[in-house]
Design a protein around this motif. Structure first.
Motif, PDB file in Angstrom:
ATOM      1  N   CYS A 284       0.755  -0.966   0.010  1.00  0.00           N
ATOM      2  CA  CYS A 284       0.056   0.134   0.111  1.00  0.00           C
ATOM      3  C   CYS A 284       0.862   1.192  -0.084  1.00  0.00           C
ATOM      4  O   CYS A 284       0.633   2.343  -0.651  1.00  0.00           O
ATOM      5  CB  CYS A 284      -0.848  -0.085   1.064  1.00  0.00           C
ATOM      6  SG  CYS A 284      -2.125  -1.132   1.321  1.00  0.00           S
ATOM      7  N   SER A 285       1.850   1.353   0.762  1.00  0.00           N
ATOM      8  CA  SER A 285       2.802   2.483   0.798  1.00  0.00           C
ATOM      9  C   SER A 285       3.427   2.361  -0.598  1.00  0.00           C
ATOM     10  O   SER A 285       3.525   3.599  -0.945  1.00  0.00           O
ATOM     11  CB  SER A 285       4.055   2.035   1.986  1.00  0.00           C
ATOM     12  OG  SER A 285       4.670   3.322   2.147  1.00  0.00           O
ATOM     13  N   TYR A 286       3.853   1.494  -1.160  1.00  0.00           N
ATOM     14  CA  TYR A 286       4.482   1.517  -2.589  1.00  0.00           C
ATOM     15  C   TYR A 286       3.244   1.926  -3.641  1.00  0.00           C
ATOM     16  O   TYR A 286       3.633   2.741  -4.513  1.00  0.00           O
ATOM     17  CB  TYR A 286       4.804   0.095  -3.113  1.00  0.00           C
ATOM     18  CG  TYR A 286       6.128  -0.405  -2.552  1.00  0.00           C
ATOM     19  CD1 TYR A 286       7.236   0.365  -1.950  1.00  0.00           C
ATOM     20  CD2 TYR A 286       6.558  -1.892  -2.352  1.00  0.00           C
ATOM     21  CE1 TYR A 286       8.361  -0.160  -1.535  1.00  0.00           C
ATOM     22  CE2 TYR A 286       7.507  -2.073  -2.016  1.00  0.00           C
ATOM     23  CZ  TYR A 286       8.625  -1.380  -1.609  1.00  0.00           C
ATOM     24  OH  TYR A 286       9.824  -1.787  -1.122  1.00  0.00           O
ATOM     25  N   THR A 287       2.159   1.769  -3.379  1.00  0.00           N
ATOM     26  CA  THR A 287       0.941   2.328  -4.010  1.00  0.00           C
ATOM     27  C   THR A 287       0.994   3.926  -4.238  1.00  0.00           C
ATOM     28  O   THR A 287       0.954   4.469  -5.108  1.00  0.00           O
ATOM     29  CB  THR A 287      -0.266   1.679  -3.637  1.00  0.00           C
ATOM     30  OG1 THR A 287      -0.352   0.063  -3.887  1.00  0.00           O
ATOM     31  CG2 THR A 287      -1.579   2.189  -4.480  1.00  0.00           C
ATOM     32  N   GLN A 288       1.287   4.472  -2.883  1.00  0.00           N
ATOM     33  CA  GLN A 288       1.260   5.771  -2.758  1.00  0.00           C
ATOM     34  C   GLN A 288       2.316   6.400  -3.464  1.00  0.00           C
ATOM     35  O   GLN A 288       2.392   7.425  -4.278  1.00  0.00           O
ATOM     36  CB  GLN A 288       1.326   6.318  -1.316  1.00  0.00           C
ATOM     37  CG  GLN A 288       1.129   7.764  -0.956  1.00  0.00           C
ATOM     38  CD  GLN A 288      -0.106   8.340  -0.891  1.00  0.00           C
ATOM     39  OE1 GLN A 288      -0.885   8.049  -2.045  1.00  0.00           O
ATOM     40  NE2 GLN A 288      -0.422   8.874  -0.032  1.00  0.00           N
ATOM     41  N   ASP A 289       3.439   5.655  -3.442  1.00  0.00           N
ATOM     42  CA  ASP A 289       4.634   6.057  -4.232  1.00  0.00           C
ATOM     43  C   ASP A 289       4.436   6.055  -5.621  1.00  0.00           C
ATOM     44  O   ASP A 289       4.878   7.219  -6.402  1.00  0.00           O
ATOM     45  CB  ASP A 289       6.092   5.540  -3.796  1.00  0.00           C
ATOM     46  CG  ASP A 289       6.353   5.439  -2.328  1.00  0.00           C
ATOM     47  OD1 ASP A 289       6.303   6.528  -1.696  1.00  0.00           O
ATOM     48  OD2 ASP A 289       6.947   4.492  -1.797  1.00  0.00           O
ATOM     49  N   LEU A 290       3.833   5.139  -5.941  1.00  0.00           N
ATOM     50  CA  LEU A 290       3.880   4.990  -7.529  1.00  0.00           C
ATOM     51  C   LEU A 290       2.739   5.820  -8.020  1.00  0.00           C
ATOM     52  O   LEU A 290       2.678   6.285  -9.340  1.00  0.00           O
ATOM     53  CB  LEU A 290       3.153   3.403  -7.829  1.00  0.00           C
ATOM     54  CG  LEU A 290       4.291   2.317  -7.725  1.00  0.00           C
ATOM     55  CD1 LEU A 290       4.016   0.962  -7.834  1.00  0.00           C
ATOM     56  CD2 LEU A 290       5.631   2.565  -8.692  1.00  0.00           C
ATOM     57  N   ASN A 291       1.661   6.274  -7.203  1.00  0.00           N
ATOM     58  CA  ASN A 291       1.019   7.339  -7.496  1.00  0.00           C
ATOM     59  C   ASN A 291       1.412   8.478  -8.070  1.00  0.00           C
ATOM     60  O   ASN A 291       1.310   9.182  -8.948  1.00  0.00           O
ATOM     61  CB  ASN A 291      -0.316   7.575  -6.611  1.00  0.00           C
ATOM     62  CG  ASN A 291      -1.197   6.661  -6.516  1.00  0.00           C
ATOM     63  OD1 ASN A 291      -1.887   6.218  -7.608  1.00  0.00           O
ATOM     64  ND2 ASN A 291      -2.018   6.260  -5.379  1.00  0.00           N
ATOM     65  N   VAL A 292       2.596   8.977  -7.102  1.00  0.00           N
ATOM     66  CA  VAL A 292       3.229  10.204  -7.236  1.00  0.00           C
ATOM     67  C   VAL A 292       4.083  10.058  -8.577  1.00  0.00           C
ATOM     68  O   VAL A 292       4.083  10.875  -9.426  1.00  0.00           O
ATOM     69  CB  VAL A 292       4.061  10.637  -6.133  1.00  0.00           C
ATOM     70  CG1 VAL A 292       4.814  11.782  -6.613  1.00  0.00           C
ATOM     71  CG2 VAL A 292       3.171  10.669  -4.826  1.00  0.00           C
TER      72      VAL A 292
END
Length: 368
Positions: free
Chosen positions: A86-94
């Protein structure tokens, strides 16, 4: 008839209890996961409110720095991998938001200046390719956690580790590599930008499939974009940047390095440069001590983090050297030359910028 009936009832009760208790894991795996989740870097992940696992909301304080035993290890494996995913998901969103704005800038340039549009497009292609090592490290981290489960998802056909499809697609960019060298004509540039746009859109759609597992901290990406424009205009006025696409290229470099440092190295993942595989170290356990309560030696931790930074940095350099790409522009070369002497994860000094940040418009690196 009563006795056989009672035996049958007891039989069912026994298996019901056995099933509810579940199959416990190995002590070795419990020690590994316990050691991993006690690494100080996990406490710095602040972009996930909670995760969703089996219809339950699991909060970070229920995952991090809690004793892991062979009886609850399987749950912590799933909680840890989903939390990190989920944290990687936030990074990939950016990351995808930045790439899409990068693409739009190149497309606008094509309407007025094909030479600048060509430089912009080739630089964008190079940055998409630069993301591959980061994607491999992300995938390796999630799979390494999952390997400590009795039934790892990454070897089952029915289930996939969170982000597995996104990260796989991120690595499959051979069709984009073939675009380099890119001809300096509008049709070739336009065709390349069309393929890039499809690639980014596909990744964003794949990413949305994983959001159902996550409740993320809200991040105003449009405010971030406005902030970056303010920063670019200030640096452009100072003569540091001449082109927005060079500025965006450096921003993507910063994002990649920050993610690798904060969400891989500082979390306790190890990388074998010989095999290019991620693994979790087995902690030295003392049978006379409770390994779930052993404190982290901060001096040793800092030493290991610095050593792992050098290993990962060498891996990234090797990956770049293995790709036969034509250098896009002299401007990019000049900026990259400045970057080569930087220490990985060293904080960028923005003290010379006359930009005043409000509480809800802080630089990206403060969010992670």
């Amino acid at each position: 008839m009563a006795v056989p009936f009672n035996i049958q009832v007891y039989f069912y009760i026994f298996f019901a209890i056995l099933y509810s208790a579940g199959t416990h894991n190995k002590k070795r795996n419990a020690d590994i996961i316990n050691n991993l989740l006690q690494q100080p870097g996990w406490k710095n992940i602040n972009d996930v409110k909670h995760i969703k696992y089996r219809t339950k909301d699991i909060y970070p304080n229920e995952i991090i720095n809690k004793p892991v035993t062979l009886y609850n290890c399987n749950n912590y494996v799933r909680h840890g991998s989903i939390f990190l995913g989920c944290s990687y998901t936030q990074d990939l969103n950016v990351m995808f938001f930045t790439l899409y704005n990068f693409y739009e800038h190149c497309f606008k340039l094509l309407k007025s200046d094909k030479v600048r549009a060509h430089k912009c497009t080739v630089t964008l292609l190079a940055k998409i390719i630069d993301i591959v090592p980061m994607a491999k490290l992300m995938e390796g981290a999630l799979n390494a956690i999952e390997q400590c489960h009795n039934k790892p998802m990454n070897i089952q056909r029915k289930h996939c580790v969170i982000l597995s499809d996104v990260l796989t697609y991120l690595k499959e960019n051979e069709h984009l590599k073939k675009l380099i060298p890119l001809s300096i004509d509008k049709d070739s540039i336009n065709a390349a930008l069309f393929k890039i746009q499809k690639y980014i859109s596909r990744m964003k759609l794949e990413l949305e499939e994983n959001v159902r597992f996550c409740e993320l901290i809200s991040l105003d990406l449009f405010s971030l974009w406005n902030l970056w424009n303010m920063e670019f205009n200030t640096l452009n006025f100072q003569g540091i940047y001449q082109e927005l696409f060079i500025f965006l290229s450096d921003k993507i470099n910063d994002l990649i390095l920050t993610i690798i440092c904060k969400k891989y190295i500082e979390l306790g993942f190890k990388f074998d440069l010989n095999t290019c595989q991620t693994f979790l170290p087995t902690p030295q356990s003392n049978d006379n001590q409770d390994t779930t309560q052993n404190p982290i030696n901060m001096i040793q931790y800092a030493t290991e983090v610095n050593a792992m930074k050098k290993i990962v940095q060498e891996y990234i350099i090797q990956y770049k050297n293995s790709i036969n790409l034509v250098q896009p522009t002299n401007e990019v070369d000049k900026q990259d030359g400045i970057k080569k002497d930087d220490v990985m994860c060293e904080a960028k000094d923005d003290s010379n910028l006359q930009i005043e940040y409000t509480d809800n418009m802080r630089p990206y690196y403060e969010f992670i």
